[in-house]
Each structure stands twice: as C-alpha cells, then as structure tokens.
Design a protein around this motif. Structure first.
Motif, PDB file in Angstrom:
ATOM      1  N   LYS A 127      43.676  30.083  20.641  1.00  0.00           N
ATOM      2  CA  LYS A 127      43.809  31.335  20.575  1.00  0.00           C
ATOM      3  C   LYS A 127      42.936  31.971  21.994  1.00  0.00           C
ATOM      4  O   LYS A 127      43.659  32.836  22.574  1.00  0.00           O
ATOM      5  N   THR A 128      42.004  31.273  22.181  1.00  0.00           N
ATOM      6  CA  THR A 128      41.099  31.709  23.222  1.00  0.00           C
ATOM      7  C   THR A 128      41.825  31.182  24.461  1.00  0.00           C
ATOM      8  O   THR A 128      41.736  32.191  25.530  1.00  0.00           O
ATOM      9  N   ILE A 129      42.387  30.214  24.570  1.00  0.00           N
ATOM     10  CA  ILE A 129      43.016  29.686  25.734  1.00  0.00           C
ATOM     11  C   ILE A 129      44.359  30.746  26.383  1.00  0.00           C
ATOM     12  O   ILE A 129      44.522  31.177  27.445  1.00  0.00           O
ATOM     13  N   ASP A 130      45.087  31.077  25.124  1.00  0.00           N
ATOM     14  CA  ASP A 130      46.140  31.895  25.171  1.00  0.00           C
ATOM     15  C   ASP A 130      45.577  33.482  25.815  1.00  0.00           C
ATOM     16  O   ASP A 130      46.247  33.903  26.680  1.00  0.00           O
ATOM     17  N   GLU A 131      44.592  33.703  25.156  1.00  0.00           N
ATOM     18  CA  GLU A 131      43.842  35.092  25.643  1.00  0.00           C
ATOM     19  C   GLU A 131      43.732  34.965  27.217  1.00  0.00           C
ATOM     20  O   GLU A 131      43.605  35.811  27.954  1.00  0.00           O
ATOM     21  N   LEU A 132      42.792  33.916  27.648  1.00  0.00           N
ATOM     22  CA  LEU A 132      42.529  33.812  28.962  1.00  0.00           C
ATOM     23  C   LEU A 132      43.604  33.657  30.067  1.00  0.00           C
ATOM     24  O   LEU A 132      43.426  33.990  30.835  1.00  0.00           O
ATOM     25  N   SER A 133      44.619  32.896  29.263  1.00  0.00           N
ATOM     26  CA  SER A 133      45.842  32.795  30.408  1.00  0.00           C
ATOM     27  C   SER A 133      46.453  34.254  30.364  1.00  0.00           C
ATOM     28  O   SER A 133      46.618  34.486  31.606  1.00  0.00           O
ATOM     29  N   GLU A 134      46.714  35.175  29.475  1.00  0.00           N
ATOM     30  CA  GLU A 134      47.031  36.266  29.551  1.00  0.00           C
ATOM     31  C   GLU A 134      46.328  37.210  30.375  1.00  0.00           C
ATOM     32  O   GLU A 134      46.758  37.945  31.402  1.00  0.00           O
ATOM     33  N   LYS A 160      48.586  39.850  38.991  1.00  0.00           N
ATOM     34  CA  LYS A 160      49.727  40.878  39.047  1.00  0.00           C
ATOM     35  C   LYS A 160      48.624  41.957  39.723  1.00  0.00           C
ATOM     36  O   LYS A 160      49.298  42.557  40.528  1.00  0.00           O
ATOM     37  N   GLU A 161      47.330  42.116  39.473  1.00  0.00           N
ATOM     38  CA  GLU A 161      46.839  43.378  39.793  1.00  0.00           C
ATOM     39  C   GLU A 161      46.473  42.893  41.349  1.00  0.00           C
ATOM     40  O   GLU A 161      46.240  43.636  42.402  1.00  0.00           O
ATOM     41  N   ILE A 162      45.924  41.530  41.695  1.00  0.00           N
ATOM     42  CA  ILE A 162      45.727  41.040  42.959  1.00  0.00           C
ATOM     43  C   ILE A 162      47.060  41.362  44.096  1.00  0.00           C
ATOM     44  O   ILE A 162      46.825  41.837  44.886  1.00  0.00           O
ATOM     45  N   ASP A 163      48.026  40.842  43.370  1.00  0.00           N
ATOM     46  CA  ASP A 163      49.283  41.081  44.184  1.00  0.00           C
ATOM     47  C   ASP A 163      49.430  42.512  44.467  1.00  0.00           C
ATOM     48  O   ASP A 163      50.038  42.805  45.489  1.00  0.00           O
ATOM     49  N   ARG A 164      49.364  43.337  43.509  1.00  0.00           N
ATOM     50  CA  ARG A 164      49.538  44.838  43.766  1.00  0.00           C
ATOM     51  C   ARG A 164      48.746  45.388  44.717  1.00  0.00           C
ATOM     52  O   ARG A 164      48.981  46.081  45.747  1.00  0.00           O
ATOM     53  N   LEU A 165      47.375  45.059  44.742  1.00  0.00           N
ATOM     54  CA  LEU A 165      46.215  45.494  45.686  1.00  0.00           C
ATOM     55  C   LEU A 165      46.736  44.911  46.859  1.00  0.00           C
ATOM     56  O   LEU A 165      46.524  45.527  48.190  1.00  0.00           O
ATOM     57  N   LYS A 166      46.972  43.648  47.144  1.00  0.00           N
ATOM     58  CA  LYS A 166      47.539  43.194  48.426  1.00  0.00           C
ATOM     59  C   LYS A 166      48.583  43.960  49.033  1.00  0.00           C
ATOM     60  O   LYS A 166      48.627  44.132  50.273  1.00  0.00           O
ATOM     61  N   LYS A 167      49.542  44.167  48.390  1.00  0.00           N
ATOM     62  CA  LYS A 167      50.736  45.212  48.694  1.00  0.00           C
ATOM     63  C   LYS A 167      50.339  46.517  49.322  1.00  0.00           C
ATOM     64  O   LYS A 167      50.731  46.941  50.430  1.00  0.00           O
ATOM     65  N   GLN A 168      49.356  47.016  48.465  1.00  0.00           N
ATOM     66  CA  GLN A 168      48.935  48.430  48.786  1.00  0.00           C
ATOM     67  C   GLN A 168      48.053  48.211  50.196  1.00  0.00           C
ATOM     68  O   GLN A 168      48.159  49.107  51.092  1.00  0.00           O
ATOM     69  N   PHE A 169      47.178  47.229  50.427  1.00  0.00           N
ATOM     70  CA  PHE A 169      46.482  46.940  51.437  1.00  0.00           C
ATOM     71  C   PHE A 169      47.148  46.825  52.682  1.00  0.00           C
ATOM     72  O   PHE A 169      47.025  47.169  53.753  1.00  0.00           O
TER      73      PHE A 169
END
Length: 67
Positions: free
Chosen positions: A18-25, A32-41
């Motif tokens: 369960k912990t591994i699944d939560e960390l993976s999520e 996804k947030e990093i990719d969004r911020l890269k595009k915005q930058f």
C-alpha cells in the motif's frame, strides 16, 4: 512457522505494498507538475525574449542631476 507469524508477515507485506502504491502515485503527480511547470517556464521565457527584442534601446546609465 506459526500461523500468527504468517499473518504478521502478510500484514507487513500488505502495508508495504500500500505504501509503495501511494508513493508511486505521488511520484507520478509530481512529475506531471514538473512537466507543467517546465512548459510554463518555456512560454514565459519565450515571451520575455520577445519583449526584450521588441523593446527600444536601453537608456544610458547616467548620474542623476542632483549629483
């Protein structure tokens, strides 16, 4: 092995899974947030460069009149 020990191991394994699944999520969400911020930058960088190119010549740096 005793039944209690097997149950304890199964509980530990389930908790770890369960912990591994939560960390993976969370990791997926962060990427996804990093990719969004890269595009915005990139967009903001392009806008800044465009504005810099279209801006007039920079004024000369001179001392203010009160000096």
């Amino acid at each position: 092995m005793s039944d209690a020990r097997i149950v304890e191991l199964e509980e530990t394994l389930a908790y770890q899974a369960k912990t591994i699944d939560e960390l993976s999520e969370q990791l997926t969400l962060q990427w996804k947030e990093i990719d969004r911020l890269k595009k915005q930058f990139e967009v903001l960088t392009d806008r800044f460069l465009t504005l810099e190119e279209t801006a007039g010549e920079r004024p000369a740096i001179t001392k203010p009149p009160h000096y």
